[in-house]
Design a protein around this motif. Structure first.
Motif: not given
Ligand code: ASP
Length: 339
Positions: A154-167, A189-194, A212-217
């Motif tokens: 399980t990944m319960a309790g984990l915070h995953a930050v996905i960065v970049g070209d999500v689009k 996390v990433g630029p609005a255009t991506l 802002r999000v890295l300390p909690d990742a």
């Protein structure tokens, strides 16, 4: 009609967990001096790669060979595709040669699903356009399981930050589904255009400021800038991207000690990640590749293995409680027996 893996949705949480359990067994097989079992002897797997690939194609080939399956590898550039043969005709041709499963990579979203309509063989989506890449997500979940430990998958309790070209990222789409199915909290996390223009129904938060999000990742998942999927200019420059969203040394220092850094590859060192940061212990890119083989063995065995009960839902087929059927003994013989 055979079972297929086209999307993480085909598995759900119980199915992902069952693949993880099965992957544990195949990781054991992979650690043997002769990492081969006869589990899929007599089966033929056709690899249809219409887009470039290093890791995924070789990983599926290694997985199939470790299961003693035959592999038909299809290089588009030297095939009749270059003479204009359609995907459908190609699938039917390879089907007539006895393919039991197709592993399909294609630049168009939905290509693997189309293939599954044209054949009775099993189909695995090995990446379709921007849409999904389910075996990458399974390899990533399994890597996290091995890193964070615990028997519960399980990944319960984990915070995953996905960065970049999500689009443009099929990896992001599959990983959002898999991580959240297993109970993780996900921030994009990433630029609005991506970012995808519409995130309705995505169980995620969105943030522009990476600092802002890295300390909690717990997990930082960096995506490659997919320049081959866009002809518009979505960024002022690559340098600005790195300055705002790259995992630089300064940003790496913001991460908590428990954090794990991931990337599906191919990595652009110096763009998404600082070259030195990419070589640190917390960056598990090598593990993601290594774990991809037992995970793909598990997927192929799930789809083609004669030892599994039949059924429509993988949740039933690979029910967590029914895991005994998938212990190493049922997968195949030991090294001795296959020599
Ligand atoms: N290898 C992954 C894919 O095929 C990620 C990437 O190319 O950026 O989607």
């Amino acid at each position: 009609m055979s079972r297929s893996l086209l999307s993480v949705d085909d598995l759900g949480a119980a199915g992902i967990q069952s693949i993880m359990r099965l992957s544990d067994s195949f990781a054991e097989v992979s650690s043997r001096s002769i990492p081969r079992v006869p589990a899929l002897r007599g089966k033929t797997i056709a690899a249809l790669f219409y887009e470039d690939s290093t890791r995924t194609r070789l990983s599926f080939e290694a997985a199939a060979k470790r299961l003693s399956a035959d592999v038909m590898s299809f290089a588009v550039k030297s095939s009749s595709m270059s003479k204009g043969e359609s995907l459908r005709d190609t699938v039917q041709t390879l089907g007539a040669m006895g393919a039991d499963a197709f592993v399909v990579r294609h630049a168009s979203a939905g290509a693997a699903r189309l293939v599954s309509r044209w054949t009775d063989a099993a189909v695995v989506n090995a990446g379709d356009g921007w849409h999904e890449h389910p075996t990458q997500a399974l390899a990533d979940c399994y890597t996290l399981h091995r890193r964070f430990g615990g028997a519960a998958f399980t990944m319960a309790g984990l915070h995953a930050v996905i960065v970049g070209d999500v689009k443009h990222s099929r990896v992001a789409r599959s990983n959002v589904k898999a991580f959240t199915a297993l109970g993780a909290r996900v921030t994009l996390v990433g630029p609005a255009t991506l970012m995808p223009p519409c995130l309705d129904g995505w169980p995620v938060s969105v943030e522009v400021d990476l600092d802002r999000v890295l300390p909690d990742a717990d997990i930082v998942y960096l995506l490659r800038l997919q320049s081959e999927r866009t002809d518009e200019s979505l960024l002022p420059s690559q340098r600005e991207y790195t300055a705002r969203w790259g995992l630089t040394r300064r940003r790496a220092a913001l991460l908590p000690g428990r954090a794990t850094v991931m990337h599906p590859g191919p990595m652009n060192r110096g763009v998404e990640i600082d070259p030195e940061v990419a070589d640190r212990e917390f960056c598990v890119v090598g593990d993601q590749v290594r774990n991809g083989v037992p995970v793909r063995m598990a997927v192929l065995f799930w789809l083609l293995g004669s030892g599994l009960p039949t059924g429509e839902s993988s949740g039933q087929v690979l029910a967590v409680d029914g895991g005994d059927a998938h212990q190493p003994d049922s997968i195949g013989a030991s090294d001795e027996e296959v020599r």
